[in-house]
Design an enzyme around this catalytic site. Sequence first.
Site, PDB file in Angstrom:
ATOM      1  N   CYS A 113       0.841  -1.392   0.012  1.00 30.28           N
ATOM      2  CA  CYS A 113       0.067   0.116   0.046  1.00 30.28           C
ATOM      3  C   CYS A 113       0.914   1.136  -0.080  1.00 30.28           C
ATOM      4  CB  CYS A 113      -0.989   0.036   1.146  1.00 30.28           C
ATOM      5  SG  CYS A 113      -1.924  -1.442   1.119  1.00 30.28           S
ATOM      6  N   HIS A 262      -4.062   7.162   1.852  1.00 24.00           N
ATOM      7  CA  HIS A 262      -4.326   5.514   1.200  1.00 24.00           C
ATOM      8  C   HIS A 262      -5.779   5.168   1.578  1.00 24.00           C
ATOM      9  CE1 HIS A 262      -3.808   1.730   0.130  1.00 24.00           C
ATOM     10  NE2 HIS A 262      -3.977   1.208   1.104  1.00 24.00           N
ATOM     11  N   ASN A 292      -9.767  -0.779  -1.883  1.00 19.57           N
ATOM     12  CA  ASN A 292      -8.471  -0.553  -1.563  1.00 19.57           C
ATOM     13  C   ASN A 292      -7.597  -1.128  -2.918  1.00 19.57           C
ATOM     14  OD1 ASN A 292      -5.618  -0.653  -0.894  1.00 19.57           O
ATOM     15  ND2 ASN A 292      -6.047  -1.660   1.247  1.00 19.57           N
TER      16      ASN A 292
HETATM   17  O1  UT7 Z   1      -3.700  -0.984   3.640  1.00 20.65           O
HETATM   18  C1  UT7 Z   1      -3.776  -2.003   4.496  1.00 20.65           C
HETATM   19  C2  UT7 Z   1      -5.026  -2.728   4.020  1.00 20.65           C
HETATM   20  N1  UT7 Z   1      -5.895  -3.223   5.105  1.00 20.65           N
HETATM   21  C3  UT7 Z   1      -6.398  -2.541   6.286  1.00 20.65           C
HETATM   22  O2  UT7 Z   1      -6.184  -1.161   6.297  1.00 20.65           O
HETATM   23  C4  UT7 Z   1      -7.716  -3.083   7.110  1.00 20.65           C
HETATM   24  C5  UT7 Z   1      -7.330  -2.457   8.545  1.00 20.65           C
HETATM   25  N2  UT7 Z   1      -8.520  -3.291   9.257  1.00 20.65           N
HETATM   26  C6  UT7 Z   1      -9.853  -2.987   9.107  1.00 20.65           C
HETATM   27  O3  UT7 Z   1     -10.062  -2.007   8.353  1.00 20.65           O
HETATM   28  C7  UT7 Z   1     -10.694  -3.657  10.015  1.00 20.65           C
HETATM   29  O4  UT7 Z   1     -10.134  -4.315  11.126  1.00 20.65           O
HETATM   30  C8  UT7 Z   1     -11.719  -4.481   9.293  1.00 20.65           C
HETATM   31  C9  UT7 Z   1     -12.609  -3.730   8.402  1.00 20.65           C
HETATM   32  C10 UT7 Z   1     -11.019  -5.374   8.442  1.00 20.65           C
HETATM   33  C11 UT7 Z   1     -12.607  -5.166  10.194  1.00 20.65           C
HETATM   34  O5  UT7 Z   1     -13.331  -4.417  11.060  1.00 20.65           O
HETATM   35  P1  UT7 Z   1     -13.667  -4.447  12.707  1.00 20.65           P
HETATM   36  O6  UT7 Z   1     -14.581  -3.479  12.945  1.00 20.65           O
HETATM   37  O7  UT7 Z   1     -12.143  -4.679  13.233  1.00 20.65           O
HETATM   38  O8  UT7 Z   1     -14.242  -5.894  12.565  1.00 20.65           O
HETATM   39  P2  UT7 Z   1     -13.796  -7.216  13.187  1.00 20.65           P
HETATM   40  O9  UT7 Z   1     -12.449  -7.615  12.576  1.00 20.65           O
HETATM   41  O10 UT7 Z   1     -13.722  -7.196  14.661  1.00 20.65           O
HETATM   42  O11 UT7 Z   1     -15.006  -8.161  13.024  1.00 20.65           O
HETATM   43  C12 UT7 Z   1     -16.299  -8.126  13.403  1.00 20.65           C
HETATM   44  C13 UT7 Z   1     -17.047  -9.281  13.188  1.00 20.65           C
HETATM   45  C14 UT7 Z   1     -16.333 -10.542  13.535  1.00 20.65           C
HETATM   46  O12 UT7 Z   1     -17.335 -11.682  13.698  1.00 20.65           O
HETATM   47  P3  UT7 Z   1     -17.519 -11.874  15.299  1.00 20.65           P
HETATM   48  O13 UT7 Z   1     -16.255 -12.687  15.669  1.00 20.65           O
HETATM   49  O14 UT7 Z   1     -17.606 -10.547  15.924  1.00 20.65           O
HETATM   50  O15 UT7 Z   1     -18.881 -12.949  15.401  1.00 20.65           O
HETATM   51  C15 UT7 Z   1     -15.978 -11.256  11.755  1.00 20.65           C
HETATM   52  O16 UT7 Z   1     -15.961 -12.443  11.589  1.00 20.65           O
HETATM   53  O17 UT7 Z   1     -17.343  -9.273  11.795  1.00 20.65           O
HETATM   54  C16 UT7 Z   1     -17.062 -10.528  11.080  1.00 20.65           C
HETATM   55  N3  UT7 Z   1     -16.617 -10.095   9.776  1.00 20.65           N
HETATM   56  C17 UT7 Z   1     -17.515 -10.152   8.659  1.00 20.65           C
HETATM   57  N4  UT7 Z   1     -18.846 -10.154   8.600  1.00 20.65           N
HETATM   58  C18 UT7 Z   1     -19.360  -9.829   7.446  1.00 20.65           C
HETATM   59  C19 UT7 Z   1     -15.444 -10.022   9.255  1.00 20.65           C
HETATM   60  N5  UT7 Z   1     -15.505  -9.819   7.837  1.00 20.65           N
HETATM   61  C20 UT7 Z   1     -16.773  -9.895   7.672  1.00 20.65           C
HETATM   62  C21 UT7 Z   1     -17.365  -9.575   6.371  1.00 20.65           C
HETATM   63  N6  UT7 Z   1     -18.698  -9.262   6.371  1.00 20.65           N
HETATM   64  N7  UT7 Z   1     -16.911  -9.402   5.216  1.00 20.65           N
END
Ligand code: UT7
Length: 335
Positions: A113, A262, A292
């Site tokens: 990135c 980014h 992204n």
């Molecule tokens: O350039 C670098 C590239 N990457 C990034 O910048 C990503 C940085 N991280 C993020 O943007 C966030 O951490 C995410 C968007 C990836 C995740 O958001 P979050 O608010 O931290 O969610 P989480 O990881 O705490 O997940 C919450 C829930 C989980 O379920 P449980 O365990 O609470 O039951 C996940 O399994 O959301 C679930 N989950 C989804 N649900 C529906 C994870 N991905 C998905 C999905 N759709 N695509």
Amino acid sequence: MHRSRFIGIGSYLPPRVVTNDDLAEMMDTSDEWIKTRSGISERRWVEPDVTTTDLGLKAADAALDSAGLDRSDIDMIVFATLSPDHEFPGNACFLQAKLDLPGIPAIDVRQQCTGFVYATSIADAMIRAGNASTVLVVGAEIHSKGLDLTTRGRDVSVLFGDGAGAAVMQATEVSDPAVDSHVLSTHLHADGAFAEALWLPAPGMAYEKFSTSAQLEAGLQYPQMDGRAVFVNAVTRMPEAVEEALAANDLTADDIDVFVFHQANMRIIEAAAHRLGAPADKIVNTIDHTANTTAATLPICLDEAAKSGRLEAGMLVAAAAFGSGFTWGSMIIRW
Ligand code: UT7
């Protein structure tokens, strides 16, 4: 002062639009979850016969058009990507062949990135040192072919899209830094202690064989991400890199006309902007329709800003990125 400047910018998004609802038909996710957590509504995906250098070529030609230059004016290519056409040689060589520019140096940058910031920094340094005069800097990515499009991969797969951006950078003599177009600074950082927080484990030479069926069975050919670790570091490192750049140039956030961050997650962008005191109307975002696009992100943002009239000659731009590596960095440009 002998410096570099941006004289052309271009981008290309493949025509196929993939909405959040389309993804919800492939895996257990929803438009509401994706929009709320990331700010993404849709992304573009290539057709199967398209390569990353095909995207890069279209962006390169668009950047050359905007610069009013021919392909033959380029004397160096720097290509940033994490999704190269082949393991080796690098995409800069394949693009060079498509541009029909034999003989000039062609460099690949693998900084994910932050790839475009690193690539710009290399081009700027080569120009300042007198080793190049007109450099094509490309950021291009195809994610769609490499994502796990099942529920297992949903935390990563919903966040990424395909696309390309390119810039033409050229040597310039700056007499009045307050007016003349030039790159003021680039600042680069990395911390490999976090290399496995966002990575593509296999194939690779870390295994007994480069490519094995066991890797495929374990799904190691798909990107793996500790989303929370990436998020927490991104909201600190990106604004930190901008603050470092502002201090180095004796500027404040108020002096900046356009901020480009980014585009990984709208919540990360908002947190970075808040820390810097950057008002929303100075920030260019594309994440809702591009998702992204890693190394392609910043030049796509710059091109969309230029085309919409938000970025004009003489404006001060602060750009920053954070991603896999971890890598991060910033640049300040008088456009
Ligand atoms: O350039 C670098 C590239 N990457 C990034 O910048 C990503 C940085 N991280 C993020 O943007 C966030 O951490 C995410 C968007 C990836 C995740 O958001 P979050 O608010 O931290 O969610 P989480 O990881 O705490 O997940 C919450 C829930 C989980 O379920 P449980 O365990 O609470 O039951 C996940 O399994 O959301 C679930 N989950 C989804 N649900 C529906 C994870 N991905 C998905 C999905 N759709 N695509």
